[in-house]
Design a protein around this motif. Structure first.
Motif, PDB file in Angstrom:
ATOM      1  N   LEU A 166      -4.307  67.495 -61.451  1.00  0.00           N
ATOM      2  CA  LEU A 166      -3.202  67.783 -62.356  1.00  0.00           C
ATOM      3  C   LEU A 166      -3.195  66.732 -63.453  1.00  0.00           C
ATOM      4  O   LEU A 166      -3.267  65.530 -63.168  1.00  0.00           O
ATOM      5  CB  LEU A 166      -1.858  67.768 -61.628  1.00  0.00           C
TER       6      LEU A 166
ATOM      7  N   SER B  32      -8.243  69.796 -56.404  1.00  0.00           N
ATOM      8  CA  SER B  32      -7.436  70.140 -57.564  1.00  0.00           C
ATOM      9  C   SER B  32      -7.030  68.867 -58.297  1.00  0.00           C
ATOM     10  O   SER B  32      -6.782  67.829 -57.676  1.00  0.00           O
ATOM     11  CB  SER B  32      -6.178  70.886 -57.098  1.00  0.00           C
TER      12      SER B  32
ATOM     13  N   VAL C 234      -9.205  73.229 -61.006  1.00  0.00           N
ATOM     14  CA  VAL C 234      -9.592  73.427 -59.609  1.00  0.00           C
ATOM     15  C   VAL C 234     -11.105  73.462 -59.544  1.00  0.00           C
ATOM     16  O   VAL C 234     -11.764  74.178 -60.298  1.00  0.00           O
ATOM     17  CB  VAL C 234      -9.008  74.736 -59.037  1.00  0.00           C
TER      18      VAL C 234
ATOM     19  N   TYR D  39      -1.235  70.505 -66.712  1.00  0.00           N
ATOM     20  CA  TYR D  39      -2.433  71.345 -66.670  1.00  0.00           C
ATOM     21  C   TYR D  39      -3.162  71.115 -65.357  1.00  0.00           C
ATOM     22  O   TYR D  39      -3.188  69.990 -64.848  1.00  0.00           O
ATOM     23  CB  TYR D  39      -3.372  70.996 -67.834  1.00  0.00           C
ATOM     24  N   GLN D  40      -3.751  72.175 -64.803  1.00  0.00           N
ATOM     25  CA  GLN D  40      -4.465  72.073 -63.537  1.00  0.00           C
ATOM     26  C   GLN D  40      -5.934  72.441 -63.720  1.00  0.00           C
ATOM     27  O   GLN D  40      -6.281  73.352 -64.491  1.00  0.00           O
ATOM     28  CB  GLN D  40      -3.854  73.001 -62.501  1.00  0.00           C
TER      29      GLN D  40
END
Length: 96
Positions: A51, A49, A94, A91-92
């Protein structure tokens, strides 16, 4: 570029990725790169992930952004807004 992995991004913490948003550039700072605790049989990479923080008062919708970084070049990253703070939005992304 080969399949992106956590190692590609780990050395880019606190660095700026420039996103192309309708012909304008917006800076996104990578604030976290971490593995995701998941086991996917036959996966080509370990899930992770990312960020990013963007200081704009505007909330950008979830979508794939064309992002440019000096070492990684141009990459498409699907970002989802997950939080707001005094300085902007988080905001992420993955990667499975």
């Amino acid at each position: 570029m080969d399949l992106l992995t956590l190692e590609h991004f780990a050395g880019c913490l606190n660095e700026t990725f420039m996103a192309d948003i309708q012909g304008l550039e917006a800076p996104f700072v990578l604030v976290e790169a971490a593995p995701v605790q998941a086991t996917l049989p036959g996966a080509q990479r370990t899930p992770f992930s990312l960020l990013f923080h963007n200081g704009s008062p505007l909330l950008f919708p979830q979508q794939t952004f064309r992002m440019r970084h000096p070492r990684l070049g141009d990459v498409g990253i699907f970002l989802v807004p997950i939080a707001q703070n005094r300085e902007g939005f988080v905001y992420q992304a993955v990667f499975n």
